[in-house]
Structures are given as C-alpha cells and as structure tokens.
Design a protein around this motif. Structure first.
Motif, PDB file in Angstrom:
ATOM      1  N   ILE A 164      -0.056   9.436  -6.742  1.00 57.62           N
ATOM      2  CA  ILE A 164       0.208   7.998  -6.570  1.00 57.62           C
ATOM      3  C   ILE A 164       0.183   7.335  -7.939  1.00 57.62           C
ATOM      4  O   ILE A 164      -0.716   7.585  -8.748  1.00 57.62           O
ATOM      5  CB  ILE A 164      -0.824   7.338  -5.647  1.00 57.62           C
ATOM      6  N   ALA A 165       1.171   6.493  -8.195  1.00 55.45           N
ATOM      7  CA  ALA A 165       1.196   5.694  -9.423  1.00 55.45           C
ATOM      8  C   ALA A 165       1.109   4.226  -9.025  1.00 55.45           C
ATOM      9  O   ALA A 165       2.045   3.683  -8.422  1.00 55.45           O
ATOM     10  CB  ALA A 165       2.461   5.956 -10.217  1.00 55.45           C
ATOM     11  N   TYR A 166      -0.023   3.600  -9.324  1.00 58.55           N
ATOM     12  CA  TYR A 166      -0.174   2.168  -9.070  1.00 58.55           C
ATOM     13  C   TYR A 166       0.436   1.411 -10.239  1.00 58.55           C
ATOM     14  O   TYR A 166      -0.027   1.519 -11.376  1.00 58.55           O
ATOM     15  CB  TYR A 166      -1.645   1.783  -8.901  1.00 58.55           C
ATOM     16  N   GLU A 167       1.489   0.659  -9.945  1.00 64.48           N
ATOM     17  CA  GLU A 167       2.189  -0.096 -10.982  1.00 64.48           C
ATOM     18  C   GLU A 167       2.278  -1.569 -10.586  1.00 64.48           C
ATOM     19  O   GLU A 167       3.158  -1.939  -9.794  1.00 64.48           O
ATOM     20  CB  GLU A 167       3.606   0.447 -11.167  1.00 64.48           C
ATOM     21  N   PRO A 168       1.373  -2.400 -11.084  1.00 64.01           N
ATOM     22  CA  PRO A 168       1.531  -3.833 -10.820  1.00 64.01           C
ATOM     23  C   PRO A 168       2.850  -4.308 -11.423  1.00 64.01           C
ATOM     24  O   PRO A 168       3.052  -4.191 -12.632  1.00 64.01           O
ATOM     25  CB  PRO A 168       0.313  -4.449 -11.513  1.00 64.01           C
ATOM     26  N   VAL A 169       3.733  -4.804 -10.580  1.00 60.73           N
ATOM     27  CA  VAL A 169       5.089  -5.125 -11.041  1.00 60.73           C
ATOM     28  C   VAL A 169       5.060  -6.161 -12.157  1.00 60.73           C
ATOM     29  O   VAL A 169       5.892  -6.139 -13.072  1.00 60.73           O
ATOM     30  CB  VAL A 169       5.958  -5.605  -9.854  1.00 60.73           C
ATOM     31  N   TRP A 170       4.070  -7.028 -12.118  1.00 62.71           N
ATOM     32  CA  TRP A 170       3.958  -8.085 -13.126  1.00 62.71           C
ATOM     33  C   TRP A 170       3.583  -7.534 -14.506  1.00 62.71           C
ATOM     34  O   TRP A 170       3.642  -8.262 -15.503  1.00 62.71           O
ATOM     35  CB  TRP A 170       2.937  -9.133 -12.702  1.00 62.71           C
ATOM     36  N   ALA A 171       3.234  -6.254 -14.573  1.00 60.47           N
ATOM     37  CA  ALA A 171       2.846  -5.655 -15.858  1.00 60.47           C
ATOM     38  C   ALA A 171       3.845  -4.623 -16.357  1.00 60.47           C
ATOM     39  O   ALA A 171       3.608  -4.014 -17.394  1.00 60.47           O
ATOM     40  CB  ALA A 171       1.462  -5.016 -15.735  1.00 60.47           C
ATOM     41  N   ILE A 172       4.958  -4.414 -15.642  1.00 58.36           N
ATOM     42  CA  ILE A 172       5.917  -3.389 -16.038  1.00 58.36           C
ATOM     43  C   ILE A 172       6.911  -3.969 -17.040  1.00 58.36           C
ATOM     44  O   ILE A 172       7.657  -4.893 -16.720  1.00 58.36           O
ATOM     45  CB  ILE A 172       6.679  -2.831 -14.826  1.00 58.36           C
ATOM     46  N   LEU A 209      -2.414   7.412 -10.881  1.00 59.17           N
ATOM     47  CA  LEU A 209      -2.050   6.973 -12.224  1.00 59.17           C
ATOM     48  C   LEU A 209      -1.922   5.460 -12.281  1.00 59.17           C
ATOM     49  O   LEU A 209      -1.570   4.816 -11.295  1.00 59.17           O
ATOM     50  CB  LEU A 209      -0.713   7.600 -12.642  1.00 59.17           C
ATOM     51  N   TYR A 210      -2.171   4.906 -13.459  1.00 59.30           N
ATOM     52  CA  TYR A 210      -1.889   3.489 -13.698  1.00 59.30           C
ATOM     53  C   TYR A 210      -0.597   3.379 -14.490  1.00 59.30           C
ATOM     54  O   TYR A 210      -0.398   4.091 -15.483  1.00 59.30           O
ATOM     55  CB  TYR A 210      -3.015   2.800 -14.474  1.00 59.30           C
ATOM     56  N   GLY A 211       0.283   2.486 -14.078  1.00 61.55           N
ATOM     57  CA  GLY A 211       1.517   2.233 -14.820  1.00 61.55           C
ATOM     58  C   GLY A 211       1.721   0.747 -15.010  1.00 61.55           C
ATOM     59  O   GLY A 211       1.608  -0.032 -14.071  1.00 61.55           O
TER      60      GLY A 211
END
Length: 253
Positions: A164-172, A209-211
């Motif tokens: 799983i990759a947690y990607e806060p969209v506001w930080a991509i 993972l953090y993205g």
C-alpha cells in the motif's frame, strides 16, 4: 523478512536512453541497497530496465499500469501476463493521476488488483485524500473506503501480496509534505484497518509506503516512524543522487 521498500515512480519522464543511464547511475551509487528498490518506469522501458536489474536481489521493476482483462481487442494496453512474462515483479495501481485523468475508480482498480494477483504480479496500491478532505478531517473515512472497495473479495493471502502506498493528493508534486506525525497517523490507521479486516499477521507483514514530495532532506525522519516502511517517490526518483540518498535513508531492520 523486512517490509521496507523505496519505489520510484518516473511517470511520463525520461527517454529509454535517459532511463537506462539513470538506473545504472543509481545502482552504481547504491550497489547493495539496505531495502527493496523498485523502478516504476514507462512501458517502453520495462524490458531494458528489467534486463539491467536482473540478478540483483534488492532491485526490481514496476509497471505504472496494466489492463484488467487477460487479453483482447484493447489497443495500446498491456496485460498482466505480458508483464509477468517480461520478468516484471510489481505494478502500480490506483495512482491519483490515473483516478483524476483516466476516470479510474476503486471498482475498476479492484478488478486490476485481482487480475494482477492471479497472474503473479505484486500490486503497489495507491490511496490518499485531497486537500478539502484533509481540512475537513475526513481523511480516514475516505482512505478507508478506498481500501475497502479496492480490496473487496480478496483473501488474506492475496492481501499479503499487496504493497500500500499512502499518497495524500495535496502533497504530490506540490513540494508540501505531510508531517511525520500526519504520515505515521495515517499509516497506523491503515495497518489497524488491515488487521481488523484481514488479520494481525497480514497487517504486521504489510509494506506501507508514504508518497508525497519525499526528498533526501525529509526521508530519514519519515522513514523513522514505526509504520512508515519507505516511500513511493516521484520527482526525486528522476535524479540519481537524490534517489540514492532516499534509499540510504532506510535503516536496515
């Protein structure tokens, strides 16, 4: 077995010549990485990059997408079976750009995950909230629903094969990074959710993972959090020195 990983998502960047040079440079800088390192490359580069990493236990390749059907009249698409036959180990599914630009929802992504697992691919499943959801403090509700729908009908044994990759969209791609507390909080929530639905052993072994704007200057503090197992790296993965520094930020278990 370590659950750590650093994966680079090149998106639609680099020519085949540039991509080959980038992989060689990263591998020269980090010949024995302390973690699993995955290059998520454009489709045209999959075979060449796989050839470069073949035989290296800690280097692997990911496709950036695949089709949900086994085969058929789907011009321009790539099947899971094609990827497996080419030696590809991972596939990135559910990325926010695929959701936004191509209209993919978690029902479709669920079909892709099932197809990938049946073929022997390991999905890197992306989930995360937009800024308005975070500001309303509804991130757990939204991410929880994404995972629940995407993992619908999967067995614990299947879920154990997923990253799983947690990607806060506001930080991509914005240069804004979730604080280490925000990242740990969401990763802890995701792991607890997996434990409740699929069992504690699956949750304990799962790589999360953090993205979101992972860079050399924030990687070490993010990766030090107990439930942050590494990163899905965007822009910084296109620079060999930066990506090598992020790889080195992982501390061996």
């Amino acid at each position: 077995m370590s659950r750590t990983m650093v994966a680079g998502n090149w998106k639609m960047n680099t020519t085949p010549t540039q991509g080959t040079a980038l992989v060689k440079e990263v591998m020269n800088k980090v010949p024995n990485p302390p973690t699993k390192v995955v290059f998520g490359v454009p489709a045209i580069q999959l075979l060449a990059v796989q050839k470069l990493v073949s035989g290296h236990a800690n280097y692997a390749v990911a496709a950036q997408n695949m089709h949900q059907e086994e085969k058929g009249a789907y011009t321009g698409e790539t099947s899971a079976e094609m990827l497996v036959d080419a030696g590809i180990e991972y596939v990135i599914l559910g990325h926010s750009e695929r959701r936004d630009y191509d209209g993919e929802d978690d029902e479709l992504i669920n079909r892709k995950i099932i197809r990938a697992l049946e073929a022997g691919l390991k999905p890197i499943y992306c989930c995360g909230e937009k800024l308005d959801i975070r500001e309303a403090n509804n991130q757990e509700v939204v991410v929880g629903k994404q995972i629940e729908q995407a993992f619908s009908s999967l067995s614990p044994e299947q879920v154990a094969q997923i990253v799983i990759a947690y990607e806060p969209v506001w930080a991509i791609g914005t240069g804004v990074t979730a604080s280490k507390e925000q990242a740990q909080g969401m990763h802890d929530y995701i792991r607890r959710m997996i434990a409740n639905q699929f069992g504690s052993e699956v949750a304990k072994g799962m790589t999360i993972l953090y993205g979101g704007s992972v860079k050399p200057d924030n990687a070490e503090e993010l990766f030090a959090e107990p439930d942050v197992d590494g990163g899905l790296v965007g822009g910084a993965s296109l620079d060999a020195e930066n990506f090598a520094a992020i790889i080195r930020a992982i501390k061996p278990a």
